[in-house]
Design an enzyme around this catalytic site. Sequence first.
Site, mmCIF file in Angstrom:
data_model
loop_
_atom_site.group_PDB
_atom_site.id
_atom_site.type_symbol
_atom_site.label_atom_id
_atom_site.label_comp_id
_atom_site.label_asym_id
_atom_site.label_seq_id
_atom_site.Cartn_x
_atom_site.Cartn_y
_atom_site.Cartn_z
ATOM 1 N N ALA A 35 73.761 56.716 51.804
ATOM 2 C CA ALA A 35 72.605 56.492 52.678
ATOM 3 C C ALA A 35 71.933 57.818 53.026
ATOM 4 C CB ALA A 35 73.031 55.766 53.944
ATOM 5 N N GLU A 36 72.774 58.797 53.292
ATOM 6 C CA GLU A 36 72.227 60.110 53.629
ATOM 7 C C GLU A 36 71.490 60.694 52.419
ATOM 8 O OE1 GLU A 36 71.572 63.913 55.493
ATOM 9 O OE2 GLU A 36 71.714 61.832 56.141
ATOM 10 N N TYR A 37 72.123 60.527 51.252
ATOM 11 C CA TYR A 37 71.494 60.982 50.014
ATOM 12 C C TYR A 37 70.162 60.258 49.799
ATOM 13 C CZ TYR A 37 70.619 61.596 45.060
ATOM 14 O OH TYR A 37 70.013 61.867 43.873
ATOM 15 N N ASP A 38 70.196 58.936 49.962
ATOM 16 C CA ASP A 38 68.968 58.137 49.796
ATOM 17 C C ASP A 38 67.878 58.618 50.750
ATOM 18 O OD1 ASP A 38 70.147 56.629 47.886
ATOM 19 O OD2 ASP A 38 70.509 54.877 49.160
ATOM 20 N N SER A 83 56.723 40.784 27.957
ATOM 21 C CA SER A 83 55.963 40.771 29.208
ATOM 22 C C SER A 83 54.951 39.631 29.160
ATOM 23 C CB SER A 83 55.272 42.110 29.455
ATOM 24 O OG SER A 83 54.831 42.656 28.259
ATOM 25 N N LEU A 84 54.279 39.454 30.242
ATOM 26 C CA LEU A 84 53.295 38.383 30.371
ATOM 27 C C LEU A 84 51.917 38.995 30.432
ATOM 28 C CD1 LEU A 84 54.807 36.178 33.205
ATOM 29 C CD2 LEU A 84 55.003 35.918 30.756
ATOM 30 N N GLU A 111 54.764 27.630 37.216
ATOM 31 C CA GLU A 111 55.860 28.179 38.018
ATOM 32 C C GLU A 111 55.338 29.286 38.922
ATOM 33 O OE1 GLU A 111 58.581 29.852 35.190
ATOM 34 O OE2 GLU A 111 58.441 28.090 33.900
ATOM 35 N N LYS A 113 55.105 32.957 40.195
ATOM 36 C CA LYS A 113 55.438 34.246 39.585
ATOM 37 C C LYS A 113 56.127 35.083 40.645
ATOM 38 C CE LYS A 113 53.929 38.027 36.688
ATOM 39 N NZ LYS A 113 54.973 38.898 37.200
ATOM 40 N N ASP A 115 57.955 37.986 42.636
ATOM 41 C CA ASP A 115 57.792 39.434 42.697
ATOM 42 C C ASP A 115 59.162 40.050 42.944
ATOM 43 O OD1 ASP A 115 56.489 41.775 42.544
ATOM 44 O OD2 ASP A 115 55.444 41.600 44.461
ATOM 45 N N GLU A 175 64.639 35.797 37.712
ATOM 46 C CA GLU A 175 64.223 36.843 38.634
ATOM 47 C C GLU A 175 65.228 36.970 39.773
ATOM 48 O OE1 GLU A 175 61.356 38.102 37.559
ATOM 49 O OE2 GLU A 175 60.361 39.107 39.238
ATOM 50 N N TYR A 227 64.163 31.147 34.855
ATOM 51 C CA TYR A 227 62.893 30.568 34.405
ATOM 52 C C TYR A 227 62.742 30.489 32.883
ATOM 53 C CZ TYR A 227 61.611 35.570 34.866
ATOM 54 O OH TYR A 227 61.583 36.930 34.815
ATOM 55 N N LYS A 291 52.871 28.082 31.326
ATOM 56 C CA LYS A 291 53.438 28.140 29.971
ATOM 57 C C LYS A 291 53.084 26.859 29.230
ATOM 58 C CE LYS A 291 57.460 30.589 31.803
ATOM 59 N NZ LYS A 291 58.837 30.468 32.268
ATOM 60 N N LYS A 315 47.234 36.016 38.459
ATOM 61 C CA LYS A 315 47.651 36.780 39.640
ATOM 62 C C LYS A 315 46.758 36.508 40.839
ATOM 63 C CE LYS A 315 50.738 39.967 37.990
ATOM 64 N NZ LYS A 315 50.420 41.370 38.128
ATOM 65 N N CYS A 409 28.318 73.470 45.920
ATOM 66 C CA CYS A 409 29.549 73.093 45.225
ATOM 67 C C CYS A 409 30.736 73.749 45.928
ATOM 68 C CB CYS A 409 29.484 73.552 43.768
ATOM 69 S SG CYS A 409 31.062 73.391 42.912
ATOM 70 N N CYS A 412 32.182 76.580 43.244
ATOM 71 C CA CYS A 412 31.472 77.786 42.815
ATOM 72 C C CYS A 412 30.297 78.124 43.730
ATOM 73 C CB CYS A 412 30.976 77.630 41.382
ATOM 74 S SG CYS A 412 29.605 76.474 41.242
ATOM 75 N N CYS A 427 27.005 69.504 40.741
ATOM 76 C CA CYS A 427 26.957 70.955 40.671
ATOM 77 C C CYS A 427 26.314 71.287 39.326
ATOM 78 C CB CYS A 427 28.377 71.516 40.736
ATOM 79 S SG CYS A 427 28.470 73.234 40.199
ATOM 80 N N CYS A 432 30.868 76.463 36.172
ATOM 81 C CA CYS A 432 31.670 76.245 37.378
ATOM 82 C C CYS A 432 33.140 76.083 36.977
ATOM 83 C CB CYS A 432 31.184 74.984 38.086
ATOM 84 S SG CYS A 432 32.242 74.469 39.449
HETATM 85 S S1 IVH Z 1 58.564 33.838 31.997
HETATM 86 C C1 IVH Z 1 57.829 35.054 27.674
HETATM 87 N N1 IVH Z 1 58.373 33.061 34.453
HETATM 88 O O1 IVH Z 1 57.098 38.320 34.633
HETATM 89 C C2 IVH Z 1 57.841 34.733 29.107
HETATM 90 N N2 IVH Z 1 58.321 35.412 34.050
HETATM 91 O O2 IVH Z 1 58.515 38.153 32.155
HETATM 92 C C3 IVH Z 1 59.105 35.111 29.773
HETATM 93 N N3 IVH Z 1 58.111 36.760 36.109
HETATM 94 O O3 IVH Z 1 58.620 41.091 34.868
HETATM 95 C C4 IVH Z 1 58.978 35.306 31.214
HETATM 96 N N4 IVH Z 1 58.081 35.079 37.506
HETATM 97 O O4 IVH Z 1 59.889 39.401 36.228
HETATM 98 C C5 IVH Z 1 58.395 34.131 33.637
HETATM 99 N N5 IVH Z 1 58.242 32.176 36.583
HETATM 100 C C6 IVH Z 1 58.271 33.240 35.777
HETATM 101 C C7 IVH Z 1 58.195 34.564 36.268
HETATM 102 C C8 IVH Z 1 58.209 35.629 35.369
HETATM 103 C C9 IVH Z 1 58.050 36.376 37.396
HETATM 104 C C10 IVH Z 1 58.003 38.172 35.668
HETATM 105 C C11 IVH Z 1 59.238 38.796 35.165
HETATM 106 C C12 IVH Z 1 58.777 39.877 34.227
HETATM 107 C C13 IVH Z 1 57.446 39.417 33.842
HETATM 108 C C14 IVH Z 1 57.488 39.047 32.399
#
Ligand code: IVH
Length: 667
Positions: A35-38, A83-84, A111, A113, A115, A175, A227, A291, A315, A409, A412, A427, A432
């Site tokens: 904790a101290e380090y953190d 990734s998405l 679904e 998403k 965080d 997640e 998921y 999806k 998003k 400016c 200069c 400027c 400059c």
């Molecule tokens: S599906 C090919 N479903 O999104 C798709 N991803 O995955 C596979 N995430 O950083 C992922 N909620 O953390 C899926 N209901 C959800 C999600 C989800 C969050 C995030 C996951 C990752 C990013 C890509």
Amino acid sequence: MNKQEAQQKIEELREQVRYHNYQYYVLDEPVVSDAEYDRLFQQLQELEDQYPDLVTRDSPTQRVGAPPRDELGTVAHSTPMLSLQSIYEEEDLRHFLDTVAGGAAVSFVAEPKYDGLAVELVYVDGVLQVASTRGDGFVGEDITDNVRTIKTVPLKLIQSVDAPPVPELLEVRGEVYMPVAEFRELNRQREANGEPPFANPRNAAAGSVRQLDSTITASRPLAMYGYATGQVAGYRFANEWEVLQTLPRWGLNIDPRNTLCSSPDECLEYYRQLAEQRDELPYEIDGVVFKVNEFAAQQALGMRTRSPRWVVAYKFAARPATTRINDIIVSVGRTGVLTPVAMLQPVQISGVTVSRVSLHNQDEIDRKDVHIGDTALVERAGDVIPYLVKVIPEQRDGTEQRFQLPPKCPICEAPVVRAEGEPIVRCPNIDCPAQIEGRIEHFASRQGLDIDGLGEKLVAQLVQAGLVKHLPDLYDLTKEQLAGLERMADKSAQNLLDALAASKQTTLPRFLYALGIFQVGEHIARLLAEHWGSLEAIIEASYEELVAIHEIGPEIAASVRQFFDEPRNRRMVEELLAHGIQIERVERAGPDLAGLTFVFTGALKGFTRDETRELVEQRGGRVSSSVSRNTNYVVAGRDSGSKYDKARQLGVAIIDEEGFNRLLAQA
Ligand code: IVH
């Protein structure tokens, strides 16, 4: 704390952190608590966030793959964790939902998403073997011991009587998150113990899951929702929805808020409902994931480089944050534009620390009535740059101060210029110091005089050594001077001199571009060159003659005039020419693609992006980056994306590389 004090403190903290790193990792004899380090580390991190220009490569915060993470060990994912694609506009979601099926009947799984932190669990014969983070998608960190402490993760899958048999191999992706109520309670305790609070539930979850000591993870209120699946052996799912229906029957935790939607309208309705409930949900979400449900349709859609085409994350708009404007500074850019920048009390906005935000220009400051000391509402739209929404005058206490861009400016001290009716102040001094490095880089860039080997680092060296104070000095450089620079071998010195000599043979569009005239990019440089044919003619062109050209508006015309009206600039051009720069006359391109607008998408085998642009523009055409009804041709290469879909939707002609070649051959 002023900057100098901050610098001293930062250095002190770095020494301490390094010392503790050594005690912990090398000697295995920590002398302070985690904790101290953190706390030390976080203090350092915060100071560096506040003064980004004091961050050095050797700071313990800059270690790629910090030691604790190395110690976790790595796990290769048997299929990459992709990734998405994120989208932010309802229109784009509509487009996805409407076109993704390509006419076939599909349904969608909707679904939340989450965080949190993406993880993968590997179950062999129903027993949890390995848990890992997503990492770079291919290789993650081994967090097995930590994940085993999460109560919602089964260590062994269960076999319900009426459920399909537990498969031999089941990789579950999901997640890890920290519920909001628990997060608040954890932070309350931490503050009571004098520990630094976590910035948000996601940081808390990520920090907790990557602990070296799993008893710490165990004390953190984590949860997990599954998921998706990775590799599976011994069971065949019918579709995406069946995955989510079956996993809980084996004991895995799946969100009851997931929904099967049979139409785009249902998807939008789901989104609206979830957006409304967002603040009441027990966990943080930053959007909705849609999806395609049917595996056959997924297959047909395929992949982009790192993300499947059958899924998107829609998003939510980021929440604004309030913070204090500690100061307003003026930064001077490459073209000399003076930009006022608000220095903020650092604030977290959707997981990112924001400590500065551009105020753009004086008009903007006046319109928003921004004062130093004001409390301001700051927002990040999507994943992009933060901006100041408004200030809150009710929060003023009378100590706030007005701000006015200086008449000179700040670097200069040349008196600044402001074109009639324009909000931008510049400027005018091309020598400059704030501009010179950027100007040289621009001058030497590939689209400019294309001086091989003269990149950012070398430019900085030349300027700092005082060898180049303005552009023409480049052509006075000698081998001796260059050889005196650090890390400059004889051979590279000679190469640079050769490149400089070669750059003297150039074309008018390149030369114009290289001058770095405000608002004169490649395209405008070419227009000017093609219309007037010689440098002298452009220098003499009047404002009226300039604006008379299609695509040259009042701002560009004024900027061109302003540049050549400045005696300093005229002198520089003369000096460059006196150093032997030869400007080829422009061969006027045939009008064959004149009036046609092209959009390129995906990779072509035979051309780079720059080349295709040059080929089209030489023939009088235009290249645009987005598809609209005014687009004449979309040239689609390998892995072409949404532009292709958009073109199809708008009925724009789509040609492939071969078709493009044919067009060129005819032109
Ligand atoms: S599906 C090919 N479903 O999104 C798709 N991803 O995955 C596979 N995430 O950083 C992922 N909620 O953390 C899926 N209901 C959800 C999600 C989800 C969050 C995030 C996951 C990752 C990013 C890509």
